[in-house]
Design an enzyme around this catalytic site. Structure first.
Site, PDB file in Angstrom:
ATOM      1  N   CYS A 124       0.894  -1.378  -0.132  1.00  0.00           N
ATOM      2  CA  CYS A 124       0.029   0.004  -0.120  1.00  0.00           C
ATOM      3  C   CYS A 124       0.760   1.287   0.061  1.00  0.00           C
ATOM      4  O   CYS A 124       0.173   2.339  -0.309  1.00  0.00           O
ATOM      5  CB  CYS A 124      -0.814   0.092   1.212  1.00  0.00           C
ATOM      6  N   HIS A 132      -3.526   7.393   2.139  1.00  0.00           N
ATOM      7  CA  HIS A 132      -3.718   5.875   1.736  1.00  0.00           C
ATOM      8  C   HIS A 132      -5.267   5.621   2.101  1.00  0.00           C
ATOM      9  O   HIS A 132      -5.452   5.767   3.288  1.00  0.00           O
ATOM     10  CB  HIS A 132      -2.862   5.019   2.045  1.00  0.00           C
ATOM     11  N   ASN A 156      -9.952  -0.145  -0.656  1.00  0.00           N
ATOM     12  CA  ASN A 156      -8.886  -0.102  -0.666  1.00  0.00           C
ATOM     13  C   ASN A 156      -8.151  -0.706  -1.955  1.00  0.00           C
ATOM     14  O   ASN A 156      -8.248  -2.061  -2.298  1.00  0.00           O
ATOM     15  CB  ASN A 156      -8.188  -1.134   0.468  1.00  0.00           C
TER      16      ASN A 156
HETATM   17  N1  ACO Z   1     -18.788  -8.054   9.239  1.00  0.00           N
HETATM   18  C1  ACO Z   1     -19.186  -8.410  10.260  1.00  0.00           C
HETATM   19  N2  ACO Z   1     -18.600  -8.684  11.670  1.00  0.00           N
HETATM   20  C2  ACO Z   1     -17.037  -8.497  11.249  1.00  0.00           C
HETATM   21  C3  ACO Z   1     -16.547  -8.590  10.067  1.00  0.00           C
HETATM   22  C4  ACO Z   1     -17.496  -8.233   9.114  1.00  0.00           C
HETATM   23  N3  ACO Z   1     -16.788  -8.099   7.619  1.00  0.00           N
HETATM   24  N4  ACO Z   1     -15.011  -8.660  10.040  1.00  0.00           N
HETATM   25  C5  ACO Z   1     -14.970  -8.998  11.584  1.00  0.00           C
HETATM   26  N5  ACO Z   1     -15.888  -8.721  12.161  1.00  0.00           N
HETATM   27  C6  ACO Z   1     -16.244  -9.324  13.586  1.00  0.00           C
HETATM   28  C7  ACO Z   1     -14.931  -9.879  14.214  1.00  0.00           C
HETATM   29  O1  ACO Z   1     -15.278 -11.187  14.094  1.00  0.00           O
HETATM   30  C8  ACO Z   1     -15.402  -9.559  15.607  1.00  0.00           C
HETATM   31  O2  ACO Z   1     -16.321 -10.249  16.255  1.00  0.00           O
HETATM   32  P1  ACO Z   1     -15.974 -10.758  17.881  1.00  0.00           P
HETATM   33  O3  ACO Z   1     -16.060  -9.501  18.619  1.00  0.00           O
HETATM   34  O4  ACO Z   1     -17.272 -11.469  18.042  1.00  0.00           O
HETATM   35  O5  ACO Z   1     -14.754 -11.467  17.724  1.00  0.00           O
HETATM   36  C9  ACO Z   1     -15.722  -8.158  15.395  1.00  0.00           C
HETATM   37  O6  ACO Z   1     -16.263  -7.637  14.269  1.00  0.00           O
HETATM   38  C10 ACO Z   1     -14.644  -7.208  15.727  1.00  0.00           C
HETATM   39  O7  ACO Z   1     -13.339  -7.318  14.948  1.00  0.00           O
HETATM   40  P2  ACO Z   1     -12.320  -6.228  14.692  1.00  0.00           P
HETATM   41  O8  ACO Z   1     -11.096  -7.145  14.070  1.00  0.00           O
HETATM   42  O9  ACO Z   1     -11.832  -5.904  16.158  1.00  0.00           O
HETATM   43  O10 ACO Z   1     -13.041  -5.345  13.959  1.00  0.00           O
HETATM   44  P3  ACO Z   1     -12.341  -4.004  13.632  1.00  0.00           P
HETATM   45  O11 ACO Z   1     -13.269  -2.843  13.934  1.00  0.00           O
HETATM   46  O12 ACO Z   1     -10.817  -3.908  13.846  1.00  0.00           O
HETATM   47  O13 ACO Z   1     -12.469  -3.844  11.929  1.00  0.00           O
HETATM   48  C11 ACO Z   1     -11.077  -4.262  10.013  1.00  0.00           C
HETATM   49  C12 ACO Z   1     -11.817  -5.025  11.177  1.00  0.00           C
HETATM   50  C13 ACO Z   1     -11.956  -3.560   9.173  1.00  0.00           C
HETATM   51  C14 ACO Z   1     -10.389  -5.479   9.252  1.00  0.00           C
HETATM   52  C15 ACO Z   1     -10.132  -3.345  10.594  1.00  0.00           C
HETATM   53  O14 ACO Z   1      -9.446  -3.966  11.591  1.00  0.00           O
HETATM   54  C16 ACO Z   1      -9.284  -2.675   9.485  1.00  0.00           C
HETATM   55  O15 ACO Z   1      -9.441  -1.973   8.815  1.00  0.00           O
HETATM   56  N6  ACO Z   1      -7.691  -2.893   9.815  1.00  0.00           N
HETATM   57  C17 ACO Z   1      -6.849  -2.339   8.707  1.00  0.00           C
HETATM   58  C18 ACO Z   1      -6.651  -3.337   7.806  1.00  0.00           C
HETATM   59  C19 ACO Z   1      -6.224  -2.947   6.682  1.00  0.00           C
HETATM   60  O16 ACO Z   1      -6.569  -1.861   6.268  1.00  0.00           O
HETATM   61  N7  ACO Z   1      -5.647  -3.719   5.791  1.00  0.00           N
HETATM   62  C20 ACO Z   1      -5.346  -3.413   4.363  1.00  0.00           C
HETATM   63  C21 ACO Z   1      -4.005  -3.596   3.957  1.00  0.00           C
HETATM   64  S1  ACO Z   1      -2.972  -2.357   5.197  1.00  0.00           S
HETATM   65  C22 ACO Z   1      -3.308  -0.865   4.830  1.00  0.00           C
HETATM   66  O17 ACO Z   1      -3.927  -0.784   3.919  1.00  0.00           O
HETATM   67  C23 ACO Z   1      -3.123   0.057   5.833  1.00  0.00           C
END
Ligand code: ACO
Length: 344
Positions: free
Chosen positions: A113, A253, A283
């Site tokens: 990224c 980004h 993304n």
């Molecule tokens: N739909 C519904 N529920 C979901 C989903 C979904 N798509 N994905 C995860 N959950 C659930 C999890 O299972 C968890 O449930 P639990 O509490 O029963 O265990 C709950 O939601 C919370 O999970 P978290 O992982 O804490 O959710 P978070 O708020 O962190 O969101 C996400 C997850 C969107 C992936 C976030 O962490 C994120 O955006 N991280 C950055 C990742 C990223 O951007 N990667 C791309 C490459 S790197 C970059 O570009 C920076």
């Protein structure tokens, strides 16, 4: 010394749209959850026979058709991508061929990224050295080729697209002021496609266990991205003797709207100055920053200062500060077709 200045831009996104509603039929999620937790409403998905070179060529052709510059003037293409057409050969030569850039060198650069900022920094140095005058930097990724549409942790985030800028040697005082790039290899296992490379070459086992798909520790990546983009941006501002008030626009980004808000808060930069188009494209990895520059180019005025910042797999991250210059004269042209629903 002549500055490396952006003088033309191009963008390309596939016409097929994958909505949040369509994702609710594939994985256990909801439209509200995706939009609230990520800011994404829809993303674009390339056709099966449309690879990263087609996306990158689409953005470069848009640039060449929109601005008064001839393909023969282009001396080089740096393609930032994490999803090359194949592991070998590099994809940039195909892009040059598709765009009839007969006088250009071409190579790929993979910093996930952060790739566009790494490529922009490299092109800037090549121009500042005096050896090159016109280099196209293009960020392109077909993320749908490495996303597991059964994994709700990743499939909601990514889309396909490409954005390109022409970087030129200009004697005006505008252009790239500085860039800071950083890496931390301890983050490698937290965000990667484990299989298909030299560590785990493709095999029946690697396919069955899904090692060819992107995996991530989402919440760790989230926290690291906020801290790293904030701190490298502060360093880049300090290196220019700038305060937050000196920045007119932030082009971050586009990974997650909550990451973007947390970074702008930590920099004390009002959110009205932050450019966001994540709701339309998700993304797109190497393409998010150039697509955002392309989308909002009409808002940038000569002499305004832009802060570009990114974080991605590796981990890699960086920040670039630049002063917007004068774009080349434009030619009227409209390439975008009508949107259709994507089929996965
Ligand atoms: N739909 C519904 N529920 C979901 C989903 C979904 N798509 N994905 C995860 N959950 C659930 C999890 O299972 C968890 O449930 P639990 O509490 O029963 O265990 C709950 O939601 C919370 O999970 P978290 O992982 O804490 O959710 P978070 O708020 O962190 O969101 C996400 C997850 C969107 C992936 C976030 O962490 C994120 O955006 N991280 C950055 C990742 C990223 O951007 N990667 C791309 C490459 S790197 C970059 O570009 C920076």
């Amino acid at each position: 010394m002549k500055n490396a200045t952006i003088t033309a831009l191009g963008g390309y996104v596939p016409t097929s749209v994958l909505s949040n509603e369509a994702l609710t039929k594939m994985v256990d999620t909801s439209e509200e959850w995706i939009e609230k937790r990520t800011g994404i409403k829809e993303r674009r998905i390339a056709e099966f026979d449309q690879s990263t070179s087609h996306l990158a060529a689409g953005a470069i052709k848009d640039l060449l058709q929109s601005y008064d510059v001839h393909p023969s003037e282009i001396e080089g293409v740096i393609l930032a991508t994490a999803t090359p057409d194949s592991l070998l050969a590099p994809t940039a030569p195909t892009v040059c061929q598709l765009c009839e850039l007969d006088n250009a060198f071409g190579f790929d650069l993979n910093s996930a990224c952060s790739g566009f900022l790494y490529a922009l920094t490299m092109a800037t140095s090549m121009i500042e050295s005096g050896r090159y005058k016109k280099i196209i930097v293009v960020g392109a990724d077909k993320m749908s080729s490495i996303v597991d549409y059964n994994d709700r942790n990743t499939c909601i985030l990514f889309g396909d697209g490409a954005g390109a800028v022409l970087l030129e040697a200009i004697e005006s005082g505008n252009g790239v002021l500085n860039s800071i790039l950083r890496t931390d290899g301890k983050g490698t296992e937290s965000l990667l496609v484990p299989g298909g490379g030299s560590k785990y070459p493709a095999s029946a086992e690697s396919l069955i266990s899904g090692k060819h798909y992107i995996k991530q520790d989402g919440s760790l990546v989230f926290k690291k991205a906020v801290a790293a983009m904030g701190s490298v941006s502060r360093d880049a501002l300090t290196a220019n003797d700038f305060d937050s008030e000196d920045i007119d626009w932030v082009i971050p980004h586009q990974a997650n709207i909550r990451i973007i808000k947390a970074v702008s808060d930590s920099l004390n930069i009002p959110f009205e100055k932050v450019k966001v188009n994540i709701e339309k494209y998700g993304n797109t990895t190497s393409a998010t920053i150039p697509l955002c520059l392309w989308d909002f180019k009409e808002d940038f005025k000569e002499g305004q200062n832009l802060l570009l910042t990114a974080f991605g797999a590796g981990f890699t991250w960086g920040a670039t500060v630049l002063t917007w210059g004068v774009l080349r004269p434009s030619k009227s042209h409209n390439y975008q077709g009508n949107c259709v629903e994507a089929t996965i």
